[in-house]
Design a protein around this motif. Sequence first.
Motif, PDB file in Angstrom:
ATOM      1  N   PRO A  33      -6.423   0.969   3.072  1.00  0.00           N
ATOM      2  CA  PRO A  33      -5.583   1.703   2.104  1.00  0.00           C
ATOM      3  C   PRO A  33      -4.982   0.798   1.034  1.00  0.00           C
ATOM      4  O   PRO A  33      -4.782   1.228  -0.108  1.00  0.00           O
ATOM      5  CB  PRO A  33      -4.498   2.337   2.974  1.00  0.00           C
ATOM      6  CG  PRO A  33      -4.512   1.590   4.262  1.00  0.00           C
ATOM      7  CD  PRO A  33      -5.920   1.138   4.451  1.00  0.00           C
ATOM      8  N   TRP A  34      -4.693  -0.451   1.392  1.00  0.00           N
ATOM      9  CA  TRP A  34      -4.197  -1.395   0.398  1.00  0.00           C
ATOM     10  C   TRP A  34      -5.263  -1.644  -0.675  1.00  0.00           C
ATOM     11  O   TRP A  34      -4.985  -1.657  -1.873  1.00  0.00           O
ATOM     12  CB  TRP A  34      -3.801  -2.686   1.094  1.00  0.00           C
ATOM     13  CG  TRP A  34      -3.143  -3.706   0.210  1.00  0.00           C
ATOM     14  CD1 TRP A  34      -2.978  -3.653  -1.135  1.00  0.00           C
ATOM     15  CD2 TRP A  34      -2.560  -4.938   0.635  1.00  0.00           C
ATOM     16  NE1 TRP A  34      -2.334  -4.767  -1.593  1.00  0.00           N
ATOM     17  CE2 TRP A  34      -2.053  -5.573  -0.550  1.00  0.00           C
ATOM     18  CE3 TRP A  34      -2.401  -5.564   1.861  1.00  0.00           C
ATOM     19  CZ2 TRP A  34      -1.426  -6.815  -0.500  1.00  0.00           C
ATOM     20  CZ3 TRP A  34      -1.771  -6.795   1.913  1.00  0.00           C
ATOM     21  CH2 TRP A  34      -1.291  -7.428   0.755  1.00  0.00           C
ATOM     22  N   GLN A  35      -6.514  -1.815  -0.225  1.00  0.00           N
ATOM     23  CA  GLN A  35      -7.608  -2.043  -1.160  1.00  0.00           C
ATOM     24  C   GLN A  35      -7.820  -0.830  -2.065  1.00  0.00           C
ATOM     25  O   GLN A  35      -8.060  -0.966  -3.281  1.00  0.00           O
ATOM     26  CB  GLN A  35      -8.898  -2.353  -0.383  1.00  0.00           C
ATOM     27  CG  GLN A  35     -10.102  -2.674  -1.263  1.00  0.00           C
ATOM     28  CD  GLN A  35      -9.939  -3.979  -2.004  1.00  0.00           C
ATOM     29  OE1 GLN A  35      -9.865  -5.035  -1.395  1.00  0.00           O
ATOM     30  NE2 GLN A  35      -9.869  -3.922  -3.333  1.00  0.00           N
ATOM     31  N   ALA A  36      -7.709   0.369  -1.474  1.00  0.00           N
ATOM     32  CA  ALA A  36      -7.878   1.588  -2.272  1.00  0.00           C
ATOM     33  C   ALA A  36      -6.809   1.691  -3.353  1.00  0.00           C
ATOM     34  O   ALA A  36      -7.097   2.039  -4.505  1.00  0.00           O
ATOM     35  CB  ALA A  36      -7.841   2.812  -1.360  1.00  0.00           C
ATOM     36  N   SER A  38       0.816  -1.221   0.000  1.00  0.00           N
ATOM     37  CA  SER A  38       0.000   0.000   0.000  1.00  0.00           C
ATOM     38  C   SER A  38       0.845   1.264   0.000  1.00  0.00           C
ATOM     39  O   SER A  38       0.336   2.354  -0.288  1.00  0.00           O
ATOM     40  CB  SER A  38      -0.926   0.005   1.217  1.00  0.00           C
ATOM     41  OG  SER A  38      -0.160   0.048   2.419  1.00  0.00           O
ATOM     42  N   GLY A  39       2.119   1.151   0.365  1.00  0.00           N
ATOM     43  CA  GLY A  39       2.974   2.322   0.441  1.00  0.00           C
ATOM     44  C   GLY A  39       2.863   3.091   1.737  1.00  0.00           C
ATOM     45  O   GLY A  39       3.519   4.127   1.902  1.00  0.00           O
ATOM     46  N   ARG A  40       2.072   2.620   2.692  1.00  0.00           N
ATOM     47  CA  ARG A  40       1.899   3.308   3.970  1.00  0.00           C
ATOM     48  C   ARG A  40       3.017   2.912   4.940  1.00  0.00           C
ATOM     49  O   ARG A  40       3.462   1.773   4.959  1.00  0.00           O
ATOM     50  CB  ARG A  40       0.544   2.951   4.591  1.00  0.00           C
ATOM     51  CG  ARG A  40      -0.665   3.462   3.810  1.00  0.00           C
ATOM     52  CD  ARG A  40      -0.800   4.976   3.952  1.00  0.00           C
ATOM     53  NE  ARG A  40      -2.014   5.464   3.335  1.00  0.00           N
ATOM     54  CZ  ARG A  40      -3.182   5.624   3.985  1.00  0.00           C
ATOM     55  NH1 ARG A  40      -3.250   5.315   5.274  1.00  0.00           N
ATOM     56  NH2 ARG A  40      -4.240   6.067   3.353  1.00  0.00           N
ATOM     57  N   THR A  41       3.443   3.884   5.768  1.00  0.00           N
ATOM     58  CA  THR A  41       4.478   3.670   6.767  1.00  0.00           C
ATOM     59  C   THR A  41       3.861   3.650   8.152  1.00  0.00           C
ATOM     60  O   THR A  41       2.978   4.465   8.465  1.00  0.00           O
ATOM     61  CB  THR A  41       5.554   4.765   6.678  1.00  0.00           C
ATOM     62  OG1 THR A  41       6.138   4.727   5.378  1.00  0.00           O
ATOM     63  CG2 THR A  41       6.641   4.546   7.719  1.00  0.00           C
ATOM     64  N   LEU A  72      -6.493  -7.906  -4.119  1.00  0.00           N
ATOM     65  CA  LEU A  72      -5.782  -8.332  -2.908  1.00  0.00           C
ATOM     66  C   LEU A  72      -5.615  -9.847  -2.923  1.00  0.00           C
ATOM     67  O   LEU A  72      -6.288 -10.548  -3.685  1.00  0.00           O
ATOM     68  CB  LEU A  72      -6.548  -7.898  -1.666  1.00  0.00           C
ATOM     69  CG  LEU A  72      -6.142  -6.552  -1.054  1.00  0.00           C
ATOM     70  CD1 LEU A  72      -6.464  -5.428  -2.027  1.00  0.00           C
ATOM     71  CD2 LEU A  72      -6.863  -6.319   0.271  1.00  0.00           C
ATOM     72  N   PRO A  73      -4.732 -10.375  -2.061  1.00  0.00           N
ATOM     73  CA  PRO A  73      -4.609 -11.837  -1.962  1.00  0.00           C
ATOM     74  C   PRO A  73      -5.955 -12.474  -1.640  1.00  0.00           C
ATOM     75  O   PRO A  73      -6.820 -11.858  -0.985  1.00  0.00           O
ATOM     76  CB  PRO A  73      -3.610 -12.029  -0.813  1.00  0.00           C
ATOM     77  CG  PRO A  73      -2.808 -10.769  -0.805  1.00  0.00           C
ATOM     78  CD  PRO A  73      -3.755  -9.681  -1.212  1.00  0.00           C
ATOM     79  N   PRO A  74      -6.199 -13.707  -2.087  1.00  0.00           N
ATOM     80  CA  PRO A  74      -7.511 -14.345  -1.913  1.00  0.00           C
ATOM     81  C   PRO A  74      -7.974 -14.439  -0.465  1.00  0.00           C
ATOM     82  O   PRO A  74      -9.167 -14.376  -0.191  1.00  0.00           O
ATOM     83  CB  PRO A  74      -7.298 -15.738  -2.515  1.00  0.00           C
ATOM     84  CG  PRO A  74      -6.120 -15.599  -3.412  1.00  0.00           C
ATOM     85  CD  PRO A  74      -5.254 -14.553  -2.811  1.00  0.00           C
ATOM     86  N   ASN A  75      -7.057 -14.623   0.485  1.00  0.00           N
ATOM     87  CA  ASN A  75      -7.450 -14.817   1.880  1.00  0.00           C
ATOM     88  C   ASN A  75      -7.468 -13.518   2.662  1.00  0.00           C
ATOM     89  O   ASN A  75      -7.445 -13.527   3.888  1.00  0.00           O
ATOM     90  CB  ASN A  75      -6.498 -15.802   2.561  1.00  0.00           C
ATOM     91  CG  ASN A  75      -5.044 -15.356   2.477  1.00  0.00           C
ATOM     92  OD1 ASN A  75      -4.704 -14.501   1.655  1.00  0.00           O
ATOM     93  ND2 ASN A  75      -4.202 -15.934   3.299  1.00  0.00           N
TER      94      ASN A  75
END
Length: 948
Positions: free
Chosen positions: A218-221, A187-190, A230-233
């Motif tokens: 944020p990863w989904q966005a 996601s690029g977040r720290t 995103l990964p399946p799980n």
Amino acid sequence: MSVFTGWRAALRIARRDAMRAKGRSALVVAMIAVPVLGVTALDVTFRSVTPSVAETLTSKIGSADALFSDEAMGPIEQLPDGAVSNVYMGVDDAPPVKDGGAVDVRATFPEGSRAITMQSVPANVTTRYGVTDTEIVEIRTSDEMVRGKIDLVRGAYPHGKGEMAATEPFLKATGLHVGSTTTVRNSGRTYTVTGVVELPSELKAKVLYADPGAVIAPWQAKADHDKKVLPPNAGSTDWLVKGPAGVGVTWPTVVEANKSGVLVTSRQVVNDPPPDSEVPLMARNPGISDNEPHVLSTALITVIAMAVLEIVLLAGPAFAVGARRSRRQLGLLSTCGGDRRHIRAVVLGGGLVLGGTGAVAGVVAGLGLTTALQPMIENWAGKRFGSLTTPPLELLLIAAIGLVTGLLAAIAPAIVASRQSVLESLTGRRGVRRSSRVLPVLGACVMAFGAAIALYGGISGNSALVAGGSIVAELGLLACIPVIVGFLGRLGRMLPLSPRVALRDAARNRGRTAPAVAAVMAAVAGSVAIATYMASQSAENEYNYVPLLTKGTVVLSSTDEKAAERLPLVRKAVERSLAVTSGHADFRRVWAGSDCNTYEENHCGSLELVKPTGKAHSCPLTGKGAQKLAARLSADEHKKLMRSPACLVDLTASGAFSTDESDIVVADAALLDTYVKLDDPAAARALAAGTPVLLNPVYAKNGEVTVKAVHQYSEKDKENGKLHPGKARTTVDKLKVYVAPAKYAATPGIRMILPAKTAERLGLHTRATGSAYAVVHTPTDAEYQRVSGAIEQAGGGFWVQSESGPGRRDDTGLLILTLFAGTVTLGAAAITTGLAKADAEADLNTLSAVGAPPGVRRKLSGFQCLVVALTGVVLGTLAGLVPAVALRLIDLQEALKTMRLEPTHSAYTPIVLPWETIGLLVVCIPLLAGVLAAAFTRSRLTSARRPG
């Protein structure tokens, strides 16, 4: 005088005698206390490490009332403990099975509940060294419902969108600490690490924790923006639920939630399960419950039996020496009207006094030792003690065993003392006794019979016969120990004074030497048996392991053509981060692009090495008649056949250098030297001249190999048919090749190296894919993180592979057994040396009187200890080989059966001696025992008063 009065007097005499001979009494107490200590520590540790039902629930649901999980498979049925669930299969009045879609899990909560979510996702994060993959769990760790499942060790819980907590193993592996920052590269977040948490039931977990919505949202966005997924799980959500006060989550609520496909683990239901008639799954399947009756562990019985045997073997001679030291007192008791019954009572009273003291001291010391070593035990087991469990009945039983065993150890000395004449007791004469000639012969016969039974049990596959035969053989060897000790006495004729006296003293006093040797033998035999079995299994696993790459190499590979353009830059990053020992060996992927039309893509066509027909080119373990052949082969013949080039075709791992099953790569002579380890100038000249190098000779016929170009998709595949319109064509080429020696057929991932100009001449497509390196050692975690970070800085799109081997076995159990055997050896040798010193005081005074220097006492004690330890260890090693060999014979029979059903299954079952363990036991432990005995023995003589 009543019976109780007589015993009261006997116990009083025994107590006073024990207080007068404090050194000898301490030895007896120590020998009884040490095994009791070990069994106590083992019992308390086992009970503490094994979680109770309540502790298992806490590790799963924390302090919440229940855990709700969407099984995503429609209506289900479950057991009360939540461990078993079944999909509805034609059950009357069952709701219809849904076709998918999200389930409103909140709607299944009891009214008035409070819940928090729990989601996990695999992610790629930055570390102190570079980047690594880990698991991130989104859960509000500061919530009280999580207590017991996740606990704070230090620092603070994460709060907000920019904080995380980490487990200690994660921080150690990544070099981070509280206050460090890490970036989720997906996601690029720290995020800032604010605290260290632990999972009490899984201390070795490497996990990051964040508040809900801090990572996945944020990863989904970002994924939506980049049109990725995103990964399946990453989408599954579990719920920790706190039910209404005083109500919790009841069984009717669980049944209702099952109808929506939600699995529920409820604390109230587990602790107070409903009757079977109210559980639909159990009502239709009465035997489905997974609750098994408690069975006492065979291992625990074996340990207790060994402890009892050691106490009897070692404490018995101690009581015999004590009785001899008190023979004048016992003789005076006879002159005052005491009969044999009273003398036996005095000696048995010593067994009760010292046995009771040793039992109590052992239990108390065992509890103290377990408490002191609790952190180390928890780290070794990978879980926290729910509580230090001290079952009073079991501890009382252990103490009673120590007490009774001390009494049993005193029976034989009591009988011997009661039979001595009054004259011998008062004058101190021991009399002359000849060793039994029948017992050693009988022992040798029993030993041979037991070994035969064990080996027969191994051949027939009966483990009970193996165990019984091994015990019988060990008992037979035990009966031979007096003769062996007597023979050792004859070996001292040519030795210096101290070892000569030590050997003769051991032979002359076999009554105390033989039991000590037997105790050492019993402890060492078990350790050697298990060590031999584990070493043999390890060798078998190493043989059956199929390596991914050549040992001592790493391979850098690209994920796609665009990433391959950055290969020179990434190559420099690898060379800076890893301990490479040579230059890079580049390789290129090759595919049959010429068979596609102008709309071709990289994965359009593939190559296939055509194996010639005929018996010489086929593996006899596959195809018709393979089972009959396997039935006639021995394990060694099967092993040789499995390693033949024809059979290695299906065993060598592929995929490291190419994306199809041909394992053909385009490279030059550098790959031969760096990866294949083929040091042959003729092979290098062949590649330079455009001649391929074939590593598996089974594909060659008359010095030529057939290469076939085929499509990777079927003509009926509509999707690929649109991408590649037109008729699929195939071509077949015969190439003259350099055939490498047969041993190179086992090279992982490569069957043939094709020169670039030959691939161009054939109209094949190639592209740069990666590089191979020779390295000093397998990269460590820190090096992997460092090189991964450097690759990402260079633009990513590459991964590094290395050959780590079949994996090291966990030697913790073997180390504990070795330490146990070493401790028993040292203890038995030390106690025997102490008894010898107490029993041979007159001999030591005589040596001093005839001019022996003071240092002789130290040397004599050291050699006495060495004799006992070395003899017991050698005999124990020989005894331990019997069950180890028999158990491997069982494994061999099972492997042969499987081989006959599956001919490609290996039946290689070696017997490998654990030389490190044997060397430690045979050399180091006896030498240490001798040195310690010499160091702790006083060289100065004390003034002795003439008796009488």
